[in-house]
Design a protein around this motif. Structure first.
Motif, PDB file in Angstrom:
ATOM      1  N   THR A  25       0.840  -1.164  -0.025  1.00 25.75           N
ATOM      2  CA  THR A  25       0.030   0.072   0.019  1.00 25.75           C
ATOM      3  C   THR A  25       0.770   1.103  -0.046  1.00 25.75           C
ATOM      4  OG1 THR A  25      -0.223  -0.100   2.460  1.00 25.75           O
ATOM      5  CG2 THR A  25      -1.957  -1.134   1.112  1.00 25.75           C
ATOM      6  N   ILE A  26       2.171   1.146   0.532  1.00 22.10           N
ATOM      7  CA  ILE A  26       2.816   2.417   0.763  1.00 22.10           C
ATOM      8  C   ILE A  26       3.347   3.155  -0.637  1.00 22.10           C
ATOM      9  CG2 ILE A  26       5.221   1.162   0.676  1.00 22.10           C
ATOM     10  CD1 ILE A  26       5.986   3.214   3.049  1.00 22.10           C
ATOM     11  N   VAL A  27       3.415   2.255  -1.705  1.00 20.03           N
ATOM     12  CA  VAL A  27       3.844   2.865  -3.124  1.00 20.03           C
ATOM     13  C   VAL A  27       2.808   3.442  -3.539  1.00 20.03           C
ATOM     14  CG1 VAL A  27       4.669   2.088  -5.321  1.00 20.03           C
ATOM     15  CG2 VAL A  27       5.299   0.882  -3.074  1.00 20.03           C
ATOM     16  N   SER A  28       1.267   3.165  -3.591  1.00 22.86           N
ATOM     17  CA  SER A  28       0.484   3.774  -4.140  1.00 22.86           C
ATOM     18  C   SER A  28       0.387   5.367  -4.282  1.00 22.86           C
ATOM     19  CB  SER A  28      -0.898   3.488  -3.718  1.00 22.86           C
ATOM     20  OG  SER A  28      -1.270   3.880  -2.261  1.00 22.86           O
ATOM     21  N   THR A  29       0.616   5.932  -3.259  1.00 22.02           N
ATOM     22  CA  THR A  29       0.611   7.537  -3.098  1.00 22.02           C
ATOM     23  C   THR A  29       2.050   8.017  -3.605  1.00 22.02           C
ATOM     24  OG1 THR A  29       1.165   7.383  -0.744  1.00 22.02           O
ATOM     25  CG2 THR A  29      -0.981   7.887  -1.343  1.00 22.02           C
ATOM     26  N   ALA A  30       2.937   7.367  -3.701  1.00 22.56           N
ATOM     27  CA  ALA A  30       3.955   7.639  -4.398  1.00 22.56           C
ATOM     28  C   ALA A  30       4.243   7.520  -5.907  1.00 22.56           C
ATOM     29  CB  ALA A  30       5.589   7.004  -3.646  1.00 22.56           C
ATOM     30  N   LEU A  31       3.231   6.779  -6.529  1.00 22.97           N
ATOM     31  CA  LEU A  31       3.367   6.353  -8.046  1.00 22.97           C
ATOM     32  C   LEU A  31       3.440   7.675  -8.822  1.00 22.97           C
ATOM     33  CD1 LEU A  31       1.202   3.179  -8.138  1.00 22.97           C
ATOM     34  CD2 LEU A  31       3.623   3.609  -8.629  1.00 22.97           C
ATOM     35  N   PRO A  32       2.543   8.605  -8.752  1.00 21.80           N
ATOM     36  CA  PRO A  32       2.506   9.642  -9.518  1.00 21.80           C
ATOM     37  C   PRO A  32       3.873  10.475  -9.498  1.00 21.80           C
ATOM     38  CG  PRO A  32       0.421   9.483  -8.070  1.00 21.80           C
ATOM     39  CD  PRO A  32       1.375   8.742  -7.651  1.00 21.80           C
ATOM     40  N   THR A  33       4.525  10.622  -8.372  1.00 21.58           N
ATOM     41  CA  THR A  33       5.850  11.225  -8.406  1.00 21.58           C
ATOM     42  C   THR A  33       6.786  10.174  -8.814  1.00 21.58           C
ATOM     43  OG1 THR A  33       5.373  12.194  -6.327  1.00 21.58           O
ATOM     44  CG2 THR A  33       7.741  12.322  -6.588  1.00 21.58           C
ATOM     45  N   ILE A  34       6.887   9.035  -8.739  1.00 22.40           N
ATOM     46  CA  ILE A  34       7.746   7.929  -9.290  1.00 22.40           C
ATOM     47  C   ILE A  34       7.780   8.236 -11.034  1.00 22.40           C
ATOM     48  CG2 ILE A  34       8.211   5.695  -9.695  1.00 22.40           C
ATOM     49  CD1 ILE A  34       7.296   5.220  -6.721  1.00 22.40           C
ATOM     50  N   VAL A  35       6.571   8.149 -11.535  1.00 27.21           N
ATOM     51  CA  VAL A  35       6.429   8.119 -12.890  1.00 27.21           C
ATOM     52  C   VAL A  35       6.833   9.626 -13.365  1.00 27.21           C
ATOM     53  CG1 VAL A  35       4.788   6.430 -13.058  1.00 27.21           C
ATOM     54  CG2 VAL A  35       3.909   8.646 -12.871  1.00 27.21           C
ATOM     55  N   SER A  36       6.669  10.704 -12.546  1.00 30.16           N
ATOM     56  CA  SER A  36       6.976  11.931 -13.156  1.00 30.16           C
ATOM     57  C   SER A  36       8.510  12.042 -13.064  1.00 30.16           C
ATOM     58  CB  SER A  36       6.549  13.004 -12.079  1.00 30.16           C
ATOM     59  OG  SER A  36       4.996  12.961 -12.145  1.00 30.16           O
ATOM     60  N   GLU A  37       9.229  11.486 -12.081  1.00 36.45           N
ATOM     61  CA  GLU A  37      10.760  11.569 -12.158  1.00 36.45           C
ATOM     62  C   GLU A  37      11.259  10.535 -13.223  1.00 36.45           C
ATOM     63  OE1 GLU A  37      14.316  10.838  -8.845  1.00 36.45           O
ATOM     64  OE2 GLU A  37      12.444  12.034  -8.409  1.00 36.45           O
ATOM     65  N   LEU A  38      10.724   9.273 -13.210  1.00 34.24           N
ATOM     66  CA  LEU A  38      11.374   8.162 -14.029  1.00 34.24           C
ATOM     67  C   LEU A  38      10.843   8.257 -15.272  1.00 34.24           C
ATOM     68  CD1 LEU A  38      11.698   5.219 -11.639  1.00 34.24           C
ATOM     69  CD2 LEU A  38      13.395   7.082 -12.057  1.00 34.24           C
ATOM     70  N   GLY A  39       9.766   8.810 -15.744  1.00 32.83           N
ATOM     71  CA  GLY A  39       8.895   8.712 -16.784  1.00 32.83           C
ATOM     72  C   GLY A  39       8.071   7.555 -17.228  1.00 32.83           C
ATOM     73  N   GLY A  40       7.211   7.671 -17.967  1.00 34.70           N
ATOM     74  CA  GLY A  40       6.363   6.264 -18.375  1.00 34.70           C
ATOM     75  C   GLY A  40       5.252   6.213 -17.409  1.00 34.70           C
ATOM     76  N   MET A  41       4.462   7.069 -17.619  1.00 33.29           N
ATOM     77  CA  MET A  41       3.131   6.910 -17.109  1.00 33.29           C
ATOM     78  C   MET A  41       2.464   5.599 -17.550  1.00 33.29           C
ATOM     79  SD  MET A  41       0.791   8.012 -14.889  1.00 33.29           S
ATOM     80  CE  MET A  41       0.713   9.972 -14.780  1.00 33.29           C
ATOM     81  N   GLU A  42       2.655   5.320 -18.883  1.00 32.43           N
ATOM     82  CA  GLU A  42       1.926   4.075 -19.319  1.00 32.43           C
ATOM     83  C   GLU A  42       2.488   2.700 -18.498  1.00 32.43           C
ATOM     84  OE1 GLU A  42       5.562   4.763 -22.098  1.00 32.43           O
ATOM     85  OE2 GLU A  42       4.188   5.812 -20.790  1.00 32.43           O
ATOM     86  N   HIS A  43       3.667   2.686 -17.926  1.00 30.63           N
ATOM     87  CA  HIS A  43       4.151   1.713 -17.169  1.00 30.63           C
ATOM     88  C   HIS A  43       3.797   1.816 -15.593  1.00 30.63           C
ATOM     89  CE1 HIS A  43       6.186   0.725 -20.735  1.00 30.63           C
ATOM     90  NE2 HIS A  43       7.013   1.568 -20.833  1.00 30.63           N
ATOM     91  N   LEU A  44       3.083   2.698 -15.289  1.00 27.65           N
ATOM     92  CA  LEU A  44       2.749   2.770 -13.848  1.00 27.65           C
ATOM     93  C   LEU A  44       2.203   1.426 -13.229  1.00 27.65           C
ATOM     94  CD1 LEU A  44       1.071   5.894 -12.065  1.00 27.65           C
ATOM     95  CD2 LEU A  44      -0.126   3.660 -11.794  1.00 27.65           C
ATOM     96  N   SER A  45       1.204   0.998 -13.983  1.00 30.27           N
ATOM     97  CA  SER A  45       0.624  -0.155 -13.629  1.00 30.27           C
ATOM     98  C   SER A  45       1.629  -1.375 -13.103  1.00 30.27           C
ATOM     99  CB  SER A  45      -0.477  -0.567 -14.455  1.00 30.27           C
ATOM    100  OG  SER A  45      -0.067  -0.960 -15.507  1.00 30.27           O
ATOM    101  N   TRP A  46       2.634  -1.188 -13.958  1.00 32.96           N
ATOM    102  CA  TRP A  46       3.594  -2.632 -13.815  1.00 32.96           C
ATOM    103  C   TRP A  46       4.315  -2.401 -12.564  1.00 32.96           C
ATOM    104  CZ3 TRP A  46       3.952  -7.344 -15.568  1.00 32.96           C
ATOM    105  CH2 TRP A  46       3.171  -7.448 -16.738  1.00 32.96           C
ATOM    106  N   VAL A  47       4.355  -1.186 -12.076  1.00 31.07           N
ATOM    107  CA  VAL A  47       5.226  -1.177 -10.585  1.00 31.07           C
ATOM    108  C   VAL A  47       4.271  -1.958  -9.562  1.00 31.07           C
ATOM    109  CG1 VAL A  47       5.997   0.343  -9.020  1.00 31.07           C
ATOM    110  CG2 VAL A  47       5.937   1.166 -11.411  1.00 31.07           C
ATOM    111  N   VAL A  48       2.937  -1.861  -9.721  1.00 32.00           N
ATOM    112  CA  VAL A  48       2.364  -2.886  -8.686  1.00 32.00           C
ATOM    113  C   VAL A  48       2.045  -4.064  -9.160  1.00 32.00           C
ATOM    114  CG1 VAL A  48      -0.114  -2.916  -7.673  1.00 32.00           C
ATOM    115  CG2 VAL A  48       0.937  -0.443  -8.116  1.00 32.00           C
TER     116      VAL A  48
END
Length: 684
Positions: free
Chosen positions: A44-67
């Protein structure tokens, strides 16, 4: 998930809890809780960090795969950890799981791009699955059956607490430190757990041989991966008719056929196909898949809506998620208790799926102008819907199977929730990505844009919205809002399918030993992995609680035809076991209050069931007769809870469990009770 083939313990091995101080057990349990906390938080801890993670690393289309990478890896690894722990020792395997998890966490923290992060999340998930299944199993090595319910309740509380704390901590670390601390925080906690486990955890090595279904595990994980890849890449990265997507779909189908072939011949299959002959199991599996689909899909994308569309901080987005978590807890706790007390359960899967579908439609109505109050109500309704159904599904499937299949059936139902979770996150991601690209193309068509703020850049990094001219920003934010909320609209019909399926469930009479599952069985994203013995011990151990002890002594007193206080019945059985009892000392050595013991002592003396010899109480002839009736009633009552599991062919480990619990109800293992024969009208 395969059914465990239990072998007798090696001669001379101490019973759980024997020869260990209370302090050493508490310290060991504390270390196990730390390990469980690591795995539970990372869901659960990653969910609120995901928008910032994809902003920094790029690739919003890959967001789901982090989970998804984490869920798939933990799901695939769970049955293997359980079997290997039985075979090679749980302590070593638990330490290995911590190390793998910590290595994965450290690598996630230093990841420089999305492919690296996704790969390291899979490694982390592999260790996380081991932490959960082994920590729960080690409890059974440390404490006797009577106490397992209390300690496993602590692990359930960790899951419940992590559901609340995860989004908040993720937001705090992201906002005030860095998103990388979402992963780094695991390192000090894990190192402490590792050293404490090495120092204080001493459990006997009981080698239980298994024929581990490695091929089946690899095949089912591969099938799931192919399906998730098709769902996440089809229509976005590749066209639906492209050779890549068609090839993945065909490969998934071929692997599924191979999996069915392998499972039919496996000695200990990872998913026994015979379970699908049980109608209730099949229907519950479908509903579990849909619940996982909706639950984890929504939890993954709601923080993005809050942070990008509503403009709240990562910390505030965690606070905004609380109504959903609160609704889920209230509904799951209430429904589980009602079902356990009334025995009626069918209304909850029906009502839960209906409310979940309504919640998704409410979430679809959210916009960038929605108030905090409206969002909170919508989140709460969605959480209530999930809570009404997730508790009951595990309970229902346990009630529908034979004792031999109890463990694998529970694991099977939760397995489908796990696969649904990974599939849901991927599908939500594909719909979101496709919708966002289309919406941004429409919103920015023909506009003069600053360098680095085209549709592709904005889709990859939401921070680019701030670089747009002020007159264009509202339309881009609206594109994000519509893309995310459309996901909930598409998910509603899927949940409606589960609503229809729920009507076909047959409401069989609830077996007395089937109790509400704990949070680790309902909130975890990976399947439960316990043997039938462990599942039954977890459920029956509620009788060892103070409330449970009073209830069972009220029942057995009435069954024996005696008019006594529950504590008086308990005292008579205690005297019967030990010959003599000093009432004043019982309050020091048992959890029964002194006042209750005093009243019980007075009653048995007044009824001439016991007499005083100094400070000791000894049974009279009438007391011996009453105690014998109570002993028979106690044994009958406990076995009766098992319903048709207590049949002529009852397995040895179930007999052993009932013997242990019956003896432990009086706080001693000295007596091996005579157990009743099964009822003659037993139905298999």
């Amino acid at each position: 998930m395969a059914q465990e083939v239990r072998s007798p313990d090696l001669g001379g091995d101490p019973a759980p809890g024997e020869g260990r101080s209370r302090r050493s057990i508490v310290i060991a349990i504390g270390a196990l809780l730390l390990g469980m906390l690591l795995a539970a938080l990372d869901q659960t801890i990653v969910s609120t960090a995901l928008p910032t993670i994809v902003s920094e690393l790029g690739g919003m289309e890959h967001l789901s795969w982090v989970v998804t990478a984490y869920i798939l890896a933990s799901t695939a690894g769970t049955p293997l950890w359980g079997k290997l722990g039985d075979q090679y020792g749980r302590k070593k395997l638990f330490q290995a799981a911590i190390v793998i998890f910590l290595v994965g966490s450290a690598l996630c923290g230093i990841a420089q791009n999305m492919p690296q992060l996704i790969g390291f999340r899979a490694l982390q998930g592999l260790g996380g699955g081991g932490l959960i299944v082994l920590s729960m199993a080690i409890v059974g090595d440390l404490v006797p059956p009577r106490e397992r319910g209390r300690y496993q309740g602590m692990f359930g509380a960790v899951f419940g607490g992590s559901s609340v704390l995860g989004p908040l901590l993720g937001g705090l670390f992201t906002q005030h430190l860095s998103w990388r601390w979402v992963f780094y925080i695991n390192l000090p906690i894990g190192i402490v757990a590792l050293f404490v486990i090495a120092a204080v955890l001493h459990i006997p090595a009981r080698a239980t041989r298994h024929t581990i279904d490695y091929l089946g595990t690899v095949l089912i994980a591969s099938v799931a991966t192919c399906l998730v890849l098709v769902a996440s890449l089809g229509g976005t990265t590749w066209e639906w008719t492209s050779p890549q997507i068609v090839g993945l779909a065909v490969l998934g189908a071929v692997l599924l056929v191979c999996f069915v072939y392998v499972e039919r011949r496996a000695a200990e299959p990872v998913l026994p196909l015979k379970l699908f002959r049980i109608r209730t199991f099949t229907l519950v599996s479908v509903i579990s898949f849909v619940v996982g689909f909706a639950m984890f899909g929504a939890m993954t994308y709601l923080p993005t809506f809050l942070q990008v569309v509503q403009g709240v901080t990562p910390t505030a987005s965690g606070v905004h998620m609380l109504p959903m978590v609160v609704g889920m807890f209230l509904a799951s706790t209430t429904s589980g208790q009602i079902v356990s007390r009334t025995g009626r359960w069918k209304v909850f899967p029906i009502a839960g799926t209906a409310v979940t579908a309504i919640g998704l439609l409410l979430l679809h109505r959210l916009t960038e102008h929605s108030s905090t109050w409206q969002m909170s109500v919508d989140f709460f309704v969605f959480g209530v819907g999930l809570g009404l159904v997730i508790q009951v599904l595990v309970l229902v499937v346990q009630n529908a199977v034979s004792y031999q299949d109890l463990g694998v059936a529970t694991a099977g139902a939760t397995f489908f929730r796990s696969i649904g979770a990974s599939f849901g996150v991927a599908v939500f991601g594909a719909i979101f990505t496709h919708g966002l690209n289309s919406q941004l193309d429409s919103a920015l068509a023909g506009q003069s844009l600053p360098p680095g703020t085209g549709p592709e850049q904005i889709a990859a990094d939401p921070r680019a919205i701030a670089e747009l001219p002020s007159e264009l920003q509202p339309s881009v934010v609206h594109a994000y809002a519509t893309s995310i909320t459309d996901v909930f609209l598409y998910a509603a019909p899927v949940v409606f399918v589960a609503f229809v399926v729920a009507w076909f469930l047959k409401e069989d009479k609830l077996r007395g030993s089937v109790t509400a599952p704990d949070a680790s069985q309902t909130l975890a994203s990976n399947p439960v992995e316990r043997s039938s013995y462990e599942e039954c011990a977890r459920a029956l151990s509620v009788l060892g609680s103070r409330k449970g002890r009073r209830e069972i002594y009220e029942r057995i007193t009435a069954r024996a035809g005696l008019d006594l206080l529950p504590a008086a019945s308990w005292l008579l059985l205690r005297i019967r076991r030990h010959g003599t009892v000093e009432p004043a000392r019982l309050a020091e050595t048992t959890p029964v209050p002194l006042r209750a013991i005093t009243e019980a002592s007075r009653q048995v003396e007044e009824r001439h069931l016991a007499r005083r010899e100094g400070l000791q109480l000894i049974l009279t002839d009438d007391g011996v007769e009453a105690a014998a009736k109570l002993a028979k009633a106690r044994e009958d009552s406990l076995a009766e809870l098992l319903g048709d599991w207590w049949g002529p062919e009852r397995p040895t480990d179930l007999v052993q469990l009932v013997e242990e619990l019956t003896a432990e109800l009086n706080g001693s293992d000295a007596e091996r009770p005579h157990l009743p024969d099964p009822p003659r009208d037993h139905r298999a």
